[in-house]
Design a protein around this motif. Structure first.
Motif, mmCIF file in Angstrom:
data_model
loop_
_atom_site.group_PDB
_atom_site.id
_atom_site.type_symbol
_atom_site.label_atom_id
_atom_site.label_comp_id
_atom_site.label_asym_id
_atom_site.label_seq_id
_atom_site.Cartn_x
_atom_site.Cartn_y
_atom_site.Cartn_z
ATOM 1 N N GLY A 85 36.494 102.369 18.654
ATOM 2 C CA GLY A 85 36.846 101.188 17.882
ATOM 3 C C GLY A 85 38.170 101.372 17.146
ATOM 4 N N CYS A 86 38.349 102.528 16.539
ATOM 5 C CA CYS A 86 39.616 102.821 15.854
ATOM 6 C C CYS A 86 40.766 102.864 16.847
ATOM 7 C CB CYS A 86 39.519 104.146 15.101
ATOM 8 S SG CYS A 86 38.525 104.062 13.615
ATOM 9 N N LEU A 87 40.506 103.404 18.043
ATOM 10 C CA LEU A 87 41.547 103.471 19.067
ATOM 11 C C LEU A 87 42.022 102.073 19.450
ATOM 12 C CD1 LEU A 87 43.119 105.361 21.013
ATOM 13 C CD2 LEU A 87 41.273 104.998 22.647
ATOM 14 N N VAL A 88 41.094 101.169 19.645
ATOM 15 C CA VAL A 88 41.456 99.793 20.000
ATOM 16 C C VAL A 88 42.236 99.131 18.866
ATOM 17 C CG1 VAL A 88 40.494 97.496 20.456
ATOM 18 C CG2 VAL A 88 39.573 99.498 21.645
ATOM 19 N N ILE A 89 41.784 99.322 17.647
ATOM 20 C CA ILE A 89 42.458 98.716 16.500
ATOM 21 C C ILE A 89 43.860 99.294 16.317
ATOM 22 C CG2 ILE A 89 42.416 98.555 13.972
ATOM 23 C CD1 ILE A 89 39.327 98.300 14.245
ATOM 24 N N VAL A 90 43.987 100.616 16.392
ATOM 25 C CA VAL A 90 45.301 101.244 16.218
ATOM 26 C C VAL A 90 46.230 100.850 17.353
ATOM 27 C CG1 VAL A 90 46.506 103.465 16.228
ATOM 28 C CG2 VAL A 90 44.491 103.153 14.793
ATOM 29 N N TRP A 91 45.708 100.828 18.578
ATOM 30 C CA TRP A 91 46.529 100.438 19.721
ATOM 31 C C TRP A 91 47.101 99.027 19.504
ATOM 32 C CZ3 TRP A 91 45.708 102.792 24.984
ATOM 33 C CH2 TRP A 91 46.647 102.329 25.898
ATOM 34 N N SER A 106 51.525 95.518 18.175
ATOM 35 C CA SER A 106 51.923 94.290 17.479
ATOM 36 C C SER A 106 52.989 94.558 16.422
ATOM 37 C CB SER A 106 50.710 93.627 16.840
ATOM 38 O OG SER A 106 50.210 94.434 15.798
ATOM 39 N N GLY A 107 53.276 95.844 16.177
ATOM 40 C CA GLY A 107 54.340 96.190 15.235
ATOM 41 C C GLY A 107 53.859 96.468 13.830
ATOM 42 N N ILE A 108 52.561 96.407 13.572
ATOM 43 C CA ILE A 108 52.038 96.704 12.234
ATOM 44 C C ILE A 108 52.232 98.186 11.917
ATOM 45 C CG2 ILE A 108 49.958 96.749 10.810
ATOM 46 C CD1 ILE A 108 49.003 94.295 12.429
ATOM 47 N N PHE A 109 51.897 99.055 12.877
ATOM 48 C CA PHE A 109 52.156 100.494 12.755
ATOM 49 C C PHE A 109 53.382 100.822 13.589
ATOM 50 C CE2 PHE A 109 47.376 101.553 12.162
ATOM 51 C CZ PHE A 109 47.459 101.219 10.823
ATOM 52 N N PRO A 110 54.161 101.823 13.194
ATOM 53 C CA PRO A 110 55.347 102.180 13.981
ATOM 54 C C PRO A 110 54.964 102.818 15.316
ATOM 55 C CG PRO A 110 55.032 103.737 12.189
ATOM 56 C CD PRO A 110 54.020 102.654 11.998
ATOM 57 N N ARG A 111 55.830 102.677 16.303
ATOM 58 C CA ARG A 111 55.617 103.302 17.612
ATOM 59 C C ARG A 111 56.010 104.767 17.553
ATOM 60 N NH1 ARG A 111 55.693 99.998 22.544
ATOM 61 N NH2 ARG A 111 55.267 97.882 21.871
ATOM 62 N N GLY A 112 55.462 105.550 18.499
ATOM 63 C CA GLY A 112 55.836 106.952 18.609
ATOM 64 C C GLY A 112 57.211 107.083 19.227
ATOM 65 N N PHE A 113 57.787 108.267 19.133
ATOM 66 C CA PHE A 113 59.108 108.524 19.709
ATOM 67 C C PHE A 113 59.016 108.710 21.208
ATOM 68 C CE2 PHE A 113 59.600 110.226 15.352
ATOM 69 C CZ PHE A 113 60.557 109.325 14.919
ATOM 70 N N GLY A 114 59.826 108.018 21.959
ATOM 71 C CA GLY A 114 59.908 108.187 23.410
ATOM 72 C C GLY A 114 58.574 107.977 24.096
ATOM 73 N N ASP A 115 58.161 108.991 24.863
ATOM 74 C CA ASP A 115 56.912 108.909 25.630
ATOM 75 C C ASP A 115 55.696 109.376 24.834
ATOM 76 O OD1 ASP A 115 58.307 107.970 27.805
ATOM 77 O OD2 ASP A 115 58.618 109.975 28.666
ATOM 78 N N SER A 116 55.858 109.653 23.554
ATOM 79 C CA SER A 116 54.751 110.182 22.758
ATOM 80 C C SER A 116 53.888 109.083 22.136
ATOM 81 C CB SER A 116 55.294 111.086 21.648
ATOM 82 O OG SER A 116 56.026 110.320 20.708
ATOM 83 N N ASN A 117 54.053 107.849 22.552
ATOM 84 C CA ASN A 117 53.323 106.748 21.933
ATOM 85 C C ASN A 117 51.810 106.901 22.104
ATOM 86 O OD1 ASN A 117 53.535 104.382 20.370
ATOM 87 N ND2 ASN A 117 52.945 103.185 22.167
#
Length: 102
Positions: A14-20, A25-36
């Motif tokens: 459930g947390c994975l779906v919410i964080v994803w 959607s831009g609420i949390f920042p993306r990871g660097f490069g391929d580390s997303n």
């Protein structure tokens, strides 16, 4: 224990779906490069741990009681087996000693 593990995995999913959704959607920042993907997994793990700790407290307590009871039964069975072996050994020594003194 299986029930607790499945509930914990459910909270993590459930947390994975919410964080994803929050990352894309831009609420949390993306990871660097391929580390997303690693970033999303790490955030999900960090969020699900305290949630599981609070929400699954009763289930964890139930599981620990079951485990303690099972360990206590196993200890009692081992002690009973030891007592039977000691008794059989004492009987064998007594019978062996009685025939040797005759």
């Amino acid at each position: 224990m299986l029930r607790y593990t499945l509930m914990r995995l459910g909270i993590f999913a459930g947390c994975l779906v919410i964080v994803w959704g929050a990352v894309y959607s831009g609420i949390f920042p993306r990871g660097f490069g391929d580390s997303n993907l690693l970033w999303v997994l790490l955030l999900s793990l960090i969020l699900s741990a305290p949630i599981s700790w609070v929400v699954l407290r009763k289930e964890r307590d139930r599981a620990s009681v079951r485990i303690v009871n099972k360990v206590d039964r196993m200890k009692a069975n081992l002690e009973a087996n030891r007592a039977q072996e000691d008794f059989a050994d004492d009987v064998a020594r007594t019978q062996g000693g009685a025939t040797a003194s005759s």
